[in-house]
Write an enzyme that holds these catalytic residues in place. Sequence first.
Site, PDB file in Angstrom:
ATOM      1  NE  ARG A 263      -4.071  -0.537  10.101  1.00 38.93           N
ATOM      2  CZ  ARG A 263      -3.009   0.031   9.537  1.00 38.93           C
ATOM      3  NH1 ARG A 263      -3.060   1.246   9.063  1.00 38.93           N
ATOM      4  NH2 ARG A 263      -1.881  -0.638   9.454  1.00 38.93           N
TER       5      ARG A 263
ATOM      6  NE  ARG B 186       6.208  -0.140  10.054  1.00 36.37           N
ATOM      7  CZ  ARG B 186       5.009  -0.044   9.498  1.00 36.37           C
ATOM      8  NH1 ARG B 186       4.894   0.452   8.276  1.00 36.37           N
ATOM      9  NH2 ARG B 186       3.940  -0.444  10.146  1.00 36.37           N
TER      10      ARG B 186
ATOM     11  NE  ARG C  45       1.971  -4.200  11.467  1.00 38.22           N
ATOM     12  CZ  ARG C  45       2.978  -4.048  10.605  1.00 38.22           C
ATOM     13  NH1 ARG C  45       4.160  -4.566  10.858  1.00 38.22           N
ATOM     14  NH2 ARG C  45       2.788  -3.386   9.497  1.00 38.22           N
TER      15      ARG C  45
ATOM     16  CE  LYS D 237      -2.288  -0.715   3.853  1.00 38.83           C
ATOM     17  NZ  LYS D 237      -1.733  -2.006   4.288  1.00 38.83           N
TER      18      LYS D 237
ATOM     19  NE  ARG E 132       7.183  -3.142   6.269  1.00 39.90           N
ATOM     20  CZ  ARG E 132       5.941  -2.663   6.191  1.00 39.90           C
ATOM     21  NH1 ARG E 132       5.377  -2.455   5.012  1.00 39.90           N
ATOM     22  NH2 ARG E 132       5.246  -2.433   7.286  1.00 39.90           N
TER      23      ARG E 132
HETATM   24  P1  AMP Z   1       0.922   1.286   9.058  1.00 38.93           P
HETATM   25  O1  AMP Z   1       2.165   2.056   8.798  1.00 38.93           O
HETATM   26  O2  AMP Z   1      -0.234   1.737   8.195  1.00 38.93           O
HETATM   27  O3  AMP Z   1       1.138  -0.204   9.012  1.00 38.93           O
HETATM   28  O4  AMP Z   1       0.475   1.635  10.567  1.00 38.93           O
HETATM   29  C1  AMP Z   1       1.331   1.324  11.658  1.00 38.93           C
HETATM   30  C2  AMP Z   1       0.519   1.293  12.946  1.00 38.93           C
HETATM   31  O5  AMP Z   1      -0.081   2.579  13.169  1.00 38.93           O
HETATM   32  C3  AMP Z   1      -0.639   0.320  12.950  1.00 38.93           C
HETATM   33  O6  AMP Z   1      -0.244  -1.000  13.290  1.00 38.93           O
HETATM   34  C4  AMP Z   1      -1.537   0.951  14.031  1.00 38.93           C
HETATM   35  O7  AMP Z   1      -1.014   0.724  15.325  1.00 38.93           O
HETATM   36  C5  AMP Z   1      -1.387   2.428  13.735  1.00 38.93           C
HETATM   37  N1  AMP Z   1      -2.372   2.877  12.732  1.00 38.93           N
HETATM   38  C6  AMP Z   1      -2.113   3.378  11.487  1.00 38.93           C
HETATM   39  N2  AMP Z   1      -3.253   3.690  10.849  1.00 38.93           N
HETATM   40  C7  AMP Z   1      -4.277   3.377  11.697  1.00 38.93           C
HETATM   41  C8  AMP Z   1      -5.696   3.433  11.603  1.00 38.93           C
HETATM   42  N3  AMP Z   1      -6.311   3.880  10.491  1.00 38.93           N
HETATM   43  N4  AMP Z   1      -6.416   3.019  12.659  1.00 38.93           N
HETATM   44  C9  AMP Z   1      -5.826   2.572  13.793  1.00 38.93           C
HETATM   45  N5  AMP Z   1      -4.499   2.470  13.933  1.00 38.93           N
HETATM   46  C10 AMP Z   1      -3.706   2.864  12.906  1.00 38.93           C
END
Ligand code: AMP
Length: 214
Positions: A90, A154, A165, A15, A127
């Site tokens: 999400r 990360r 996750r 994404k 990654r």
């Molecule tokens: P990502 O980089 O999109 O994988 O987001 C990393 C982390 O940020 C996720 O595992 C959540 O803890 C938090 N996070 C990001 N976007 C959201 C969202 N839309 N709703 C809730 N938590 C989020």
Amino acid sequence: MAVRLVILGPPGAGKGTQAERFARGRGVPRISTGDILREAVQAGTELGRASKALMDAGQLVSDEIVFGIVRERVVRPDANEGFVLDGFPRTVTQARLLDSVLKGAPPLVVVNIEIPESALVERLTTRRICANCGWNAVTGLTACARCGGPLVQRKDDGVEVVKERLRVYARETEPLVEFYESRPTFRCVDGDQTPDAVAADLAAAVASVGGVPA
Ligand code: AMP
């Protein structure tokens, strides 16, 4: 023509990479709630302090917090001509809140990047991102191609957190496919291809929604 694009898909589907390419190509902002939250954690703000433990554990931050971020971001002037949302919504609650804030605007285009779960753990645990600018590194590089910064894993890409996750995705986020799929502006693309092939399919999917040249 303005495009308001939501990219859906499990963690590791690509994404971020695709959202960045698409947004750059269209001259619209990519809005990544994950990036905004990581920046807040690094800066030690109140938002960052409230989110850090949940993020490190692979859990979702509350709908109120992330919707507050998005509601404020999508009305900034640079998003007038459209935006790409990456990692938001999400949950079904977030999707409903997003609809409510965009009422009256042209419909959202929603593209789901599909990929078999078996490919995801490997992709996520191998990654690397840039410690300085957050760039998603291409496999095999030893430094960031954008700013030369060091590449790191990360914090939430370790194998146990990745598994959590993916469980959270299946429980909270996958239901969004059902929420959106009956809309005429919903499309799926195959994410189990090279980034270039996915980008081409994504552009074609958006174009097929109508009124938006590929
Ligand atoms: P990502 O980089 O999109 O994988 O987001 C990393 C982390 O940020 C996720 O595992 C959540 O803890 C938090 N996070 C990001 N976007 C959201 C969202 N839309 N709703 C809730 N938590 C989020």
